[in-house]
Write a protein that holds these residues in place. Structure first.
Motif, PDB file in Angstrom:
ATOM      1  N   GLN A 179       0.848  -1.192   0.000  1.00 28.67           N
ATOM      2  CA  GLN A 179       0.000   0.000   0.000  1.00 28.67           C
ATOM      3  C   GLN A 179       0.884   1.243   0.000  1.00 28.67           C
ATOM      4  OE1 GLN A 179      -3.247  -0.426  -0.046  1.00 28.67           O
ATOM      5  NE2 GLN A 179      -4.044   1.653   0.229  1.00 28.67           N
ATOM      6  N   VAL A 180       0.609   2.108  -0.943  1.00 30.06           N
ATOM      7  CA  VAL A 180       1.382   3.347  -1.049  1.00 30.06           C
ATOM      8  C   VAL A 180       0.692   4.447  -0.273  1.00 30.06           C
ATOM      9  CG1 VAL A 180       2.254   5.098  -2.618  1.00 30.06           C
ATOM     10  CG2 VAL A 180       2.264   2.683  -3.304  1.00 30.06           C
ATOM     11  N   GLN A 181       1.462   5.191   0.479  1.00 28.97           N
ATOM     12  CA  GLN A 181       0.943   6.377   1.145  1.00 28.97           C
ATOM     13  C   GLN A 181       1.774   7.580   0.751  1.00 28.97           C
ATOM     14  OE1 GLN A 181       0.840   5.347   5.366  1.00 28.97           O
ATOM     15  NE2 GLN A 181      -1.320   4.816   5.167  1.00 28.97           N
ATOM     16  N   LEU A 182       1.104   8.710   0.665  1.00 31.53           N
ATOM     17  CA  LEU A 182       1.760   9.959   0.315  1.00 31.53           C
ATOM     18  C   LEU A 182       1.687  10.906   1.506  1.00 31.53           C
ATOM     19  CD1 LEU A 182       0.294  10.516  -3.271  1.00 31.53           C
ATOM     20  CD2 LEU A 182       2.451   9.396  -2.634  1.00 31.53           C
ATOM     21  N   ALA A 183       2.813  11.490   1.842  1.00 29.49           N
ATOM     22  CA  ALA A 183       2.868  12.444   2.947  1.00 29.49           C
ATOM     23  C   ALA A 183       3.347  13.783   2.417  1.00 29.49           C
ATOM     24  CB  ALA A 183       3.802  11.939   4.034  1.00 29.49           C
ATOM     25  N   HIS A 229       8.680   1.416  -8.747  1.00 27.34           N
ATOM     26  CA  HIS A 229       8.751   2.450  -9.773  1.00 27.34           C
ATOM     27  C   HIS A 229       7.510   3.332  -9.700  1.00 27.34           C
ATOM     28  CE1 HIS A 229       9.628   4.327 -13.644  1.00 27.34           C
ATOM     29  NE2 HIS A 229       8.376   4.110 -13.985  1.00 27.34           N
ATOM     30  N   ILE A 230       7.711   4.610  -9.923  1.00 30.15           N
ATOM     31  CA  ILE A 230       6.598   5.560 -10.026  1.00 30.15           C
ATOM     32  C   ILE A 230       6.675   6.229 -11.386  1.00 30.15           C
ATOM     33  CG2 ILE A 230       5.497   7.620  -9.089  1.00 30.15           C
ATOM     34  CD1 ILE A 230       6.749   6.946  -6.382  1.00 30.15           C
ATOM     35  N   GLY A 231       5.570   6.199 -12.099  1.00 34.45           N
ATOM     36  CA  GLY A 231       5.568   6.780 -13.438  1.00 34.45           C
ATOM     37  C   GLY A 231       5.574   8.292 -13.403  1.00 34.45           C
ATOM     38  N   SER A 232       4.570   8.878 -12.835  1.00 37.08           N
ATOM     39  CA  SER A 232       4.432  10.332 -12.805  1.00 37.08           C
ATOM     40  C   SER A 232       4.214  10.790 -11.370  1.00 37.08           C
ATOM     41  CB  SER A 232       3.243  10.770 -13.666  1.00 37.08           C
ATOM     42  OG  SER A 232       2.975  12.148 -13.501  1.00 37.08           O
ATOM     43  N   MET A 233       4.848  11.899 -11.031  1.00 40.45           N
ATOM     44  CA  MET A 233       4.646  12.522  -9.722  1.00 40.45           C
ATOM     45  C   MET A 233       4.306  13.983  -9.973  1.00 40.45           C
ATOM     46  SD  MET A 233       7.772  10.909  -7.469  1.00 40.45           S
ATOM     47  CE  MET A 233       6.916  11.054  -5.881  1.00 40.45           C
ATOM     48  N   GLY A 234       3.310  14.472  -9.264  1.00 38.40           N
ATOM     49  CA  GLY A 234       2.929  15.848  -9.531  1.00 38.40           C
ATOM     50  C   GLY A 234       2.049  16.448  -8.466  1.00 38.40           C
ATOM     51  N   TRP A 235       1.598  17.643  -8.774  1.00 32.73           N
ATOM     52  CA  TRP A 235       0.784  18.426  -7.859  1.00 32.73           C
ATOM     53  C   TRP A 235      -0.446  18.971  -8.574  1.00 32.73           C
ATOM     54  CZ3 TRP A 235       2.110  18.682  -2.769  1.00 32.73           C
ATOM     55  CH2 TRP A 235       3.406  18.307  -2.439  1.00 32.73           C
ATOM     56  N   VAL A 291       2.067   3.405 -10.371  1.00 30.90           N
ATOM     57  CA  VAL A 291       2.990   2.936  -9.339  1.00 30.90           C
ATOM     58  C   VAL A 291       3.107   1.424  -9.429  1.00 30.90           C
ATOM     59  CG1 VAL A 291       3.477   2.831  -6.872  1.00 30.90           C
ATOM     60  CG2 VAL A 291       2.353   4.855  -7.852  1.00 30.90           C
ATOM     61  N   GLU A 292       4.332   0.945  -9.484  1.00 31.72           N
ATOM     62  CA  GLU A 292       4.580  -0.494  -9.477  1.00 31.72           C
ATOM     63  C   GLU A 292       5.238  -0.874  -8.160  1.00 31.72           C
ATOM     64  OE1 GLU A 292       6.807  -1.989 -12.763  1.00 31.72           O
ATOM     65  OE2 GLU A 292       7.057  -3.968 -11.870  1.00 31.72           O
ATOM     66  N   MET A 293       4.645  -1.820  -7.468  1.00 33.34           N
ATOM     67  CA  MET A 293       5.184  -2.258  -6.188  1.00 33.34           C
ATOM     68  C   MET A 293       6.209  -3.358  -6.419  1.00 33.34           C
ATOM     69  SD  MET A 293       3.345  -0.236  -4.431  1.00 33.34           S
ATOM     70  CE  MET A 293       3.526  -0.738  -2.713  1.00 33.34           C
ATOM     71  N   LEU A 320      -2.871   2.549 -10.337  1.00 32.91           N
ATOM     72  CA  LEU A 320      -2.915   3.545 -11.402  1.00 32.91           C
ATOM     73  C   LEU A 320      -2.698   4.964 -10.883  1.00 32.91           C
ATOM     74  CD1 LEU A 320      -5.819   2.299 -13.672  1.00 32.91           C
ATOM     75  CD2 LEU A 320      -3.359   2.233 -14.136  1.00 32.91           C
ATOM     76  N   GLU A 321      -3.304   5.280  -9.750  1.00 35.88           N
ATOM     77  CA  GLU A 321      -3.264   6.665  -9.291  1.00 35.88           C
ATOM     78  C   GLU A 321      -3.506   6.727  -7.793  1.00 35.88           C
ATOM     79  OE1 GLU A 321      -6.399   9.346 -10.738  1.00 35.88           O
ATOM     80  OE2 GLU A 321      -4.804  10.790 -11.153  1.00 35.88           O
ATOM     81  N   ILE A 322      -2.737   7.574  -7.127  1.00 34.32           N
ATOM     82  CA  ILE A 322      -2.870   7.752  -5.682  1.00 34.32           C
ATOM     83  C   ILE A 322      -2.818   9.243  -5.377  1.00 34.32           C
ATOM     84  CG2 ILE A 322      -1.887   7.190  -3.412  1.00 34.32           C
ATOM     85  CD1 ILE A 322      -0.406   4.879  -5.103  1.00 34.32           C
ATOM     86  N   TRP A 323      -3.663   9.660  -4.431  1.00 33.01           N
ATOM     87  CA  TRP A 323      -3.714  11.058  -4.029  1.00 33.01           C
ATOM     88  C   TRP A 323      -3.272  11.219  -2.578  1.00 33.01           C
ATOM     89  CZ3 TRP A 323      -4.863  14.974  -7.337  1.00 33.01           C
ATOM     90  CH2 TRP A 323      -5.496  14.656  -8.541  1.00 33.01           C
TER      91      TRP A 323
END
Length: 122
Positions: A1-5, A30-36, A100-102, A109-112
């Protein structure tokens, strides 16, 4: 499980600067795209800036020349340096990661993130 802080939001005067940070945690390969993205009261959420794993960058026209996105893949962190802030930049800023690939092979596909508030006073 991915978490964003996320961190770095706050109150700043017009013309000031802030730097947002977002760290992704979890067994990530691996993370494909990171953004705001950001969302002001009564408005739709909009892209501010995004950076692909290949370093392709997209900026909203309204922030070009003022904001700079960067990422540290080793730290799984994305930054947003915001300069010359204007009251119109006031919003909740959300970190977003895509593709996101674990390490297990599982993919998301997408995490906020939860969002961090930026307020620019006039």
């Amino acid at each position: 499980q991915v978490q964003l802080a996320e961190s770095g939001g706050g109150l700043v005067q017009t013309g000031g600067s802030l730097k947002l940070s977002c760290v992704a945690s979890g067994s990530i390969r691996h993370i494909g795209s990171m953004g705001w993205y950001r969302q002001a009261p009564g408005k739709q959420r909009e892209l501010v800036a995004a950076m692909s794993s290949g370093s392709n960058i997209d900026y909203a026209n309204s922030v070009k020349g003022r904001f700079t996105i960067s990422r540290d893949n080793a730290k799984k962190t994305v930054y947003l340096q915001m300069n010359f802030l204007e009251p119109e930049d006031s919003a909740v800023y959300y970190c977003n990661v895509k593709r996101v690939e674990m390490t297990s092979g599982y993919r998301q596909l997408e995490i906020w993130g939860q969002g961090t508030l930026v307020t620019v006073s006039s």
